[in-house]
Design an enzyme around this catalytic site. Structure first.
Site, PDB file in Angstrom:
ATOM      1  N   GLY A  85     -10.796 -11.881  16.910  1.00  0.00           N
ATOM      2  CA  GLY A  85     -11.545 -12.028  15.663  1.00  0.00           C
ATOM      3  C   GLY A  85     -11.253 -13.330  14.945  1.00  0.00           C
ATOM      4  CE  LYS A 106      -2.156 -14.686  15.318  1.00  0.00           C
ATOM      5  NZ  LYS A 106      -0.904 -14.035  15.766  1.00  0.00           N
ATOM      6  CG  ASP A 118     -10.507 -15.347   6.511  1.00  0.00           C
ATOM      7  OD1 ASP A 118      -9.904 -15.024   7.558  1.00  0.00           O
ATOM      8  OD2 ASP A 118      -9.922 -15.803   5.504  1.00  0.00           O
ATOM      9  N   GLY A 119     -11.601 -14.956   9.884  1.00  0.00           N
ATOM     10  CA  GLY A 119     -11.376 -15.760  11.089  1.00  0.00           C
ATOM     11  C   GLY A 119     -10.310 -16.836  10.931  1.00  0.00           C
ATOM     12  NE  ARG A 169      -1.044 -16.146  21.011  1.00  0.00           N
ATOM     13  CZ  ARG A 169      -1.292 -15.014  20.346  1.00  0.00           C
ATOM     14  NH1 ARG A 169      -0.482 -14.595  19.392  1.00  0.00           N
ATOM     15  NH2 ARG A 169      -2.354 -14.310  20.630  1.00  0.00           N
ATOM     16  NE  ARG A 176      -5.031  -9.596  23.424  1.00  0.00           N
ATOM     17  CZ  ARG A 176      -4.469 -10.132  22.351  1.00  0.00           C
ATOM     18  NH1 ARG A 176      -3.761  -9.378  21.541  1.00  0.00           N
ATOM     19  NH2 ARG A 176      -4.625 -11.400  22.078  1.00  0.00           N
ATOM     20  CG  ASP A 241      -4.502  -4.484  19.230  1.00  0.00           C
ATOM     21  OD1 ASP A 241      -4.034  -3.362  18.962  1.00  0.00           O
ATOM     22  OD2 ASP A 241      -4.654  -5.374  18.372  1.00  0.00           O
TER      23      ASP A 241
HETATM   24  P1  AMP Z   1      -3.503  -8.427  14.730  1.00  0.00           P
HETATM   25  O1  AMP Z   1      -3.050  -7.429  13.721  1.00  0.00           O
HETATM   26  O2  AMP Z   1      -3.226  -9.855  14.351  1.00  0.00           O
HETATM   27  O3  AMP Z   1      -3.024  -8.124  16.096  1.00  0.00           O
HETATM   28  O4  AMP Z   1      -5.091  -8.336  14.746  1.00  0.00           O
HETATM   29  C1  AMP Z   1      -5.788  -7.155  15.011  1.00  0.00           C
HETATM   30  C2  AMP Z   1      -7.272  -7.436  15.105  1.00  0.00           C
HETATM   31  O5  AMP Z   1      -7.758  -7.963  13.867  1.00  0.00           O
HETATM   32  C3  AMP Z   1      -7.650  -8.452  16.160  1.00  0.00           C
HETATM   33  O6  AMP Z   1      -8.891  -8.070  16.672  1.00  0.00           O
HETATM   34  C4  AMP Z   1      -7.746  -9.725  15.367  1.00  0.00           C
HETATM   35  O7  AMP Z   1      -8.569 -10.676  15.993  1.00  0.00           O
HETATM   36  C5  AMP Z   1      -8.349  -9.238  14.063  1.00  0.00           C
HETATM   37  N1  AMP Z   1      -8.014 -10.112  12.924  1.00  0.00           N
HETATM   38  C6  AMP Z   1      -6.810 -10.260  12.313  1.00  0.00           C
HETATM   39  N2  AMP Z   1      -6.887 -11.136  11.292  1.00  0.00           N
HETATM   40  C7  AMP Z   1      -8.170 -11.572  11.241  1.00  0.00           C
HETATM   41  C8  AMP Z   1      -8.894 -12.483  10.405  1.00  0.00           C
HETATM   42  N3  AMP Z   1      -8.314 -13.146   9.392  1.00  0.00           N
HETATM   43  N4  AMP Z   1     -10.203 -12.653  10.662  1.00  0.00           N
HETATM   44  C9  AMP Z   1     -10.810 -12.001  11.662  1.00  0.00           C
HETATM   45  N5  AMP Z   1     -10.201 -11.134  12.482  1.00  0.00           N
HETATM   46  C10 AMP Z   1      -8.898 -10.912  12.280  1.00  0.00           C
HETATM   47 MG    MG Z   2      -3.164  -8.814  17.870  1.00  0.00          MG
END
Ligand code: AMP
Ligand code: MG
Length: 471
Positions: A85, A106, A118-119, A169, A176, A241
């Site tokens: 995301g 990232k 917000d990505g 990274r 996963r 994940d």
């Molecule tokens: P994480 O907790 O970092 O492992 O993320 C879990 C999920 O949320 C994954 O699909 C990430 O890509 C998505 N994600 C985390 N933070 C963001 C963000 N700021 N914008 C979009 N997707 C996010």
């Molecule tokens: Mg993750």
């Protein structure tokens, strides 16, 4: 500019969506891992130049980025569609060791998997991943690596406005447990088979069949989580994940190193039930591997009952493997041979540390001093003097080897108060404390008297530490 390959995207197009990173107007390199760059065949001087920095934010004609699809159980709840995301796979490089590595970003902007996000990512959390993953690597623990962090000059909206950044990274792969869950959920057994074949080719070329792959992942994770437990690492968000097939630690979000020993230690502000508490990590790893088994079932046997039976048989190996790795590691921490009394000695020590709120990391260096004849440092940090004296009287006659102990017990870990201090300064524009802390924690075993304060637990007024997922 070396060519990046796109093996993943070609082998598994159903799980790789072509995507472009959000353009960055004024990228500014904050930190670069020159050693790692060299190992990947990238010239550090080139990476520091305008074209190299653009590569580190995904803006380069030589890359065809993809967002990877995956599913996953988050805090026990299944999400069929997670995926990158705010991340992108730029492609693969060959490391000097001959292995293939993903180059991944990232914080590179929204994708089709972003849902409400917000990505983006902020400077603090990206430098945090850089620091902790490089510390883990220096501790000899399998982990994704950090190649660099680039400031985007963009403001990111969190509780406040924060400066944005992109982390580059490097990982053995980004496969996963959730990747298998995703492939399984499509009901396309051919996709699942191609995913497993890709994983075998990339990580476990010697294994026999798909159960061989499953058992190799069980072994890699049993060994990895034992390593976390030995150094007091709390991952904080062991969703399926965030568990790799390669056996590398991945996704440094709310992670932290435990100070006073307590199996119930939780740092993440959203982990209300303590699901990912320090002491729960081995059973959670096993739970995640059971989800991997479910994802792989059709590959084990066409008959589902038979497939389940085979999966359970393999899964049964996790506990003994984990216990074996952990016990061996604890014996090294205590510098003792494989004697029958070792397990009881270890349990009694941990109970003593827990009851007396003893700093988990520094205590083992106090013990190596005791092995060299000076019991005072160890006795000084345990309130229950009779307890520690009785324990030392059982341990010292075993002839503990202080050198063995010092080779596995770090002096310097990324202590929470130091990490926070360094990230706050970096966010405000001063990278000096970060650079200094990075150099200390990437040389964890060698004592430097000038770095004494890096080896000490947080001062009392630092209070209860909390980490946040909204990174
Ligand atoms: P994480 O907790 O970092 O492992 O993320 C879990 C999920 O949320 C994954 O699909 C990430 O890509 C998505 N994600 C985390 N933070 C963001 C963000 N700021 N914008 C979009 N997707 C996010
Ligand atoms: Mg993750």
């Amino acid at each position: 500019m070396p060519l990046l390959s796109d093996h993943f995207a070609r082998a598994l197009p159903e799980m790789a969506l072509s995507w472009q990173a959000e353009p960055v107007q004024e990228p500014r390199l904050l930190v670069l891992n020159e050693v790692l760059a060299g190992e990947l065949g990238l010239d550090p001087a080139w990476l520091r130049g305008p074209e190299g920095v653009r590569l580190l934010v995904g803006d380069h004609a030589g890359v065809r980025p993809v967002a990877q699809a995956y599913a996953g159980h988050q805090f026990g709840h299944y999400s069929p569609r997670l995926g990158d995301g705010r991340a992108l796979l730029l492609g693969e490089l060959v490391h000097a060791d001959g292995g293939v590595r993903d180059l991944h970003l990232k914080g590179s902007g929204r994708t089709t998997f972003s849902r409400g996000g917000d990505g983006f990512a902020a400077v603090g959390p990206m430098l945090r991943e850089y620091l902790v993953s490089e510390a883990m690597h220096a501790l000899g623990i399998p982990t994704t690596r950090a190649l660099g962090v680039v400031g985007t000059g963009r403001a990111v909206v969190r509780e406040s406005l924060l400066p944005g950044a992109v982390l580059a990274r490097v990982a053995a792969s980004h496969l996963r447990v959730g990747s298998f869950q995703y492939a399984r959920a499509t009901d396309d057994v051919d996709l699942l088979r191609r995913l497993a074949d890709h994983a075998i080719e990339r990580h476990y070329p010697g294994v026999e069949g798909y159960r061989g792959l499953f058992e190799a992942v069980i072994e890699a994770q049993a060994s990895l989580v034992a390593r976390w437990m030995l150094v007091g690492f709390v991952h904080g968000v062991m969703n399926t994940d965030n568990m790799t097939i390669s056996g590398e630690t991945i996704d440094y979000g709310p992670c932290a190193f435990m100070e006073a020993f307590d199996p119930g230690t939780v740092y993440s502000s959203i982990d209300h039930g303590g699901r990912y508490a320090f002491g729960n990590q081995p059973p959670i790893a096993e739970w995640n591997l059971a989800r991997l088994a479910e994802g792989m079932l059709p590959l084990f046997d066409a008959d589902q009952d038979k497939a389940i039976e085979l999966a359970l048989e393999s899964l049964g190996g996790f506990r003994s493997s984990y216990n074996g790795h952990w016990l061996k590691g604890m014996r090294a921490k205590l510098g003792i041979p494989d004697v029958p009394e070792a397990p009881a000695l270890i349990d009694d020590l941990l109970a003593l540390l827990h009851k007396n709120h003893v700093d988990y990391t520094s205590f083992y260096r106090h013990l190596s001093a005791a092995a060299r004849g000076n019991t005072e440092p160890a006795r000084e940090v345990v309130l229950d003097l009779a307890g520690i004296d009785a324990w030392l009287a059982r341990w010292l006659p075993l002839g503990p080897d202080a050198d063995v102990m010092d080779a596995v017990n770090p002096l310097y870990i990324p202590r929470n108060h130091l990490v926070e201090e360094a990230l706050a300064a970096a966010t405000a524009g001063d990278l000096a404390p970060f650079t200094e802390l990075l150099s200390v924690v990437t040389h964890p075993y060698v004592e430097d008297p000038a770095h004494a304060h890096y080896a000490s637990p947080a001062p009392q007024d630092f209070g209860e530490y909390q980490t946040f997922c909204g990174t």
